[in-house]
Design a protein around this motif. Structure first.
Motif, PDB file in Angstrom:
ATOM      1  N   THR A 148       0.837  -1.368   0.041  1.00 53.41           N
ATOM      2  CA  THR A 148      -0.081  -0.050   0.099  1.00 53.41           C
ATOM      3  C   THR A 148       0.895   1.221  -0.088  1.00 53.41           C
ATOM      4  N   ALA A 149       2.054   1.280   1.052  1.00 55.07           N
ATOM      5  CA  ALA A 149       2.869   2.362   0.977  1.00 55.07           C
ATOM      6  C   ALA A 149       3.523   2.553  -0.323  1.00 55.07           C
ATOM      7  N   LEU A 150       3.948   1.688  -1.159  1.00 50.90           N
ATOM      8  CA  LEU A 150       4.700   1.948  -2.188  1.00 50.90           C
ATOM      9  C   LEU A 150       3.756   2.169  -3.534  1.00 50.90           C
ATOM     10  N   SER A 151       2.457   2.152  -3.327  1.00 52.37           N
ATOM     11  CA  SER A 151       1.470   2.327  -4.208  1.00 52.37           C
ATOM     12  C   SER A 151       1.405   3.831  -3.870  1.00 52.37           C
ATOM     13  N   GLN A 152       1.051   4.197  -2.701  1.00 54.39           N
ATOM     14  CA  GLN A 152       0.661   5.596  -2.445  1.00 54.39           C
ATOM     15  C   GLN A 152       1.771   6.619  -2.666  1.00 54.39           C
ATOM     16  N   ARG A 153       2.772   5.965  -2.769  1.00 55.04           N
ATOM     17  CA  ARG A 153       4.180   6.876  -3.098  1.00 55.04           C
ATOM     18  C   ARG A 153       4.001   7.563  -4.534  1.00 55.04           C
ATOM     19  N   LEU A 154       3.324   6.644  -5.315  1.00 57.92           N
ATOM     20  CA  LEU A 154       3.070   7.043  -6.813  1.00 57.92           C
ATOM     21  C   LEU A 154       1.914   7.737  -7.231  1.00 57.92           C
ATOM     22  N   GLU A 155       1.154   8.119  -6.072  1.00 57.98           N
ATOM     23  CA  GLU A 155       0.022   8.983  -6.256  1.00 57.98           C
ATOM     24  C   GLU A 155      -0.080  10.066  -7.096  1.00 57.98           C
ATOM     25  N   PRO A 156       1.295  10.937  -7.280  1.00 54.01           N
ATOM     26  CA  PRO A 156       1.328  11.670  -8.296  1.00 54.01           C
ATOM     27  C   PRO A 156       1.108  11.397  -9.546  1.00 54.01           C
TER      28      PRO A 156
END
Lengths: 297, 297
Positions: free
Chosen positions: A234-242
Motif C-alpha cells: 500500500t505504501a509503495l503504491s501511495q508513493r506513486l499517487e502523483p
C-alpha cells in the motif's frame, strides 16, 4: 502462469510505421527485470490501431525477445471473424496465452459477448484471459456473465478493471467474483492505482501498465502484496499517487505512459497513433517533474 | 446537396462475405423512391466491421447503382492514417461527400478530435459531413467544438444525434447550434424517432436509418416537415411509435432494421456480422407483427 506481475509494454509508432527497435527494447527491459509475464498488444500496446499484419509482427517480436517469460497476446477486434484470425496469428507466433476484450462499436448485449467468447475459446489451444475494460470497450460485465464465460474451456484468467478503494470492500468484491468462477481461473487487477488494493484483496495477478515501463517499481508492489506485506504494498503504491493523479487527469494511463517513454528516451516522439497525442507543453513538463520526484526519470 | 432525406442502407453480410446483390437491391429501392441522398457505410451500413477493401467495394457499388442520387460514404476509422486512406478510396469511387465520426477506442480529447477533422478536411476535394453519434463513438461534442470544426474548409453538414422531444426545446437546440456554424453548413437530425421533431425544429436534413429500408415512409415525413406541414409530419412519425419502441428496447436501430430486412426477404439471415445478432424467437415475431400492423411488411 497468469499470476504475479503481467507487464504491458507500449507499441511505439508514428504515422509511418511501428518503431520495432523501441518495442524490442521495452520487452528486453521487462525480461531483465524478471516480470512474470508480458502482455503484448493490450490497450497500452495500442492493438486497436494496428493492422492484422502489424499485430502478427509485434506478437512474433515479443515472443522472440521474451526468453522464458510467457507472452500474452491481445486478439481483440470488433468482429468475431477478425478475432479468430488474430487468435490463429497469436498462436502461430508462439503466444503462451491470449487476451480478449469485447471491443465494441455497436454496444453489445450479454448474449453477443458470451457468443464471442464461446466461439473463440472453442478454437484456441492456449489459455484465454478475459479482458474486462469498460473504459475502452464500453461493455459492462455482470458477475453472472463473468461466471458463465469463466466456465468455458480454456478460460484461465479474468482481468478486472479495478476494485473499490476501501480494503474490506475490495476483498468482498474479489470474493464475490471468485465464488462464481472455477477455482483454477485466476483474477487479475488492472487500473494501476488500484493494484496494491486489489492484490491485497486476493487478486492473483496485476495486469499492469506501469509494469510495462517501470517493471522494478511494479514488481516491488506485487512481491510485497503477494508475500502478505500488505502495508508495504500500500505504501509503495501511495508513493506513486502523483502518477495516478496524472492518469486520472488525462483520461487514463496511455497518454501519460507514452509521454514518459518519450521523456526517458525509450520512444521517439510522437509515439502514439493520431488522433491520439502525447502530452505537450506544461503538461509534459509536469509529468517530467513527477518522474524526477519519484526517482523514475 | 446535404438536405432532405439521406437514406442509410444496411450492408447485409455474413461470416463469409458481403451480400453484394442484396446491397445493390437496397440501393436501387432508394433510387426508385427518390431519396435526396444515399449514405453508404454509415453505422447502419456496418462500416466499422469491414476491411478497407470491402469498404471500397461497397462505395463503388453504391455509386454505380445510385444513378443521379448523390452518395455520401462513411470514412470513419480509429486511426487518422486509416481515415485518410478511406477518404481517398471514397473519392476514387465517386462519392459526392464523405461522413466522418470520431470513432474511438481510447476516449478522445476535444483537441484530438479537432486535429482529426483538420487533417482530413485539408485532404478532401468533396464536402464532409460531421457525424456526431455518441452512442457508438462515445465522444460528446460540445457546441463550441462543432462550431470550430464547421468552420474548417469543406465541412458542409453536421449529423446530430437527436433533439429534445419538446418542440420549443428542439427549436432552441437547433438555433443554438445554427448560430455557431457558418450559414452554408446544414444541420441534419438522426435518431429516427426524433426526425419529425428535428425537421420541424429547422433541421435541413434527416440522416435516416428507416429511410434505408422504408424510403417512402421516411420521405412522407420529410416532405411534410420541409413543406411546413408540421402536424402531419408529427402524426406520421407518431404512427411509427411501435417501431421506435423496439429501437429503444434493442439498444438502437441496427438489430431491428436488419431483422426487418430479413423478414422482408431483402437480406438473407444472418445479415449482421458476429458478434452482432439479429432478433430471434419471440422478439423476431414481435417485430414481424409490428411491421404488419404498420403496413411495412
Amino acid at each position: 502462469m497468469l499470476t504475479g506481475l503481467s507487464a504491458f509494454p507500449l507499441t511505439p509508432m508514428n504515422e509511418s510505421a511501428i518503431d520495432e527497435a523501441a518495442f524490442v527494447r521495452l520487452v528486453e527491459r521487462l525480461v531483465a527485470a524478471g516480470v512474470d509475464s508480458i502482455g503484448a498488444l493490450g490497450s497500452t500496446g495500442n492493438y486497436a490501431y494496428l493492422s492484422r499484419e502489424e499485430r502478427a509482427r509485434i506478437a512474433r517480436l515479443a515472443v522472440a525477445h521474451a526468453g522464458d517469460v510467457p507472452v500474452i497476446v491481445g486478439i481483440s477486434a470488433l468482429r468475431t471473424r477478425d478475432v479468430l484470425a488474430l487468435a490463429e496469428d497469436a498462436q502461430a507466433a508462439g503466444a503462451s496465452a491470449v487476451l480478449l476484450a469485447p471491443m465494441s462499436y455497436q454496444p453489445l448485449a450479454d448474449e453477443e459477448v458470451f457468443g464471442l467468447y464461446e466461439a473463440v475459446s472453442a478454437r484456441l489451444s492456449v489459455p484465454l484471459c478475459v479482458y474486462d475494460n469498460p473504459g475502452t470497450t464500453r461493455f459492462q460485465f455482470s458477475d453472472e456473465l463473468h461466471g458463465r464465460i469463466a466456465a468455458l474451456p480454456g478460460v484461465a484468467s479474468i482481468k478486472i478493471p479495478g476494485v473499490p478503494a476501501e480494503p474490506a470492500a475490495a476483498r468482498e468484491r474479489v470474493a464475490r467474483l471468485r465464488a462464481l468462477v472455477p477455482p483454477e481461473v485466476t483474477i487479475g487487477v488492472s487500473g494501476d492505482a488500484f493494484a496494491a488494493t486489489g492484490l491485497n484483496a486476493g487478486c492473483d495477478a496485476w495486469y499492469s501498465v506501469i509494469g510495462g515501463l517501470f517493471p522494478e517499481t511494479a514488481l516491488a508492489i506485487t512481491r510485497a502484496a503477494r508475500a502478505g506485506r500488505q502495508e508495504e504494498a500500500t505504501a509503495l503504491s501511495q508513493r506513486l499517487e502523483p502518477l495516478w493523479a496524472l492518469f486520472r487527469q488525462h483520461g487514463g494511463s496511455l497518454r501519460v505512459v507514452a509521454t514518459a517513454a518519450e521523456l526517458l528516451g525509450l520512444a521517439e516522439p510522437p509515439s502514439l497513433p493520431l488522433p491520439l497525442r502525447t502530452l505537450a507543453g506544461q503538461e509534459r513538463q509536469q509529468l517530467a517533474a513527477v518522474l524526477e520526484t519519484l526517482g523514475l526519470a
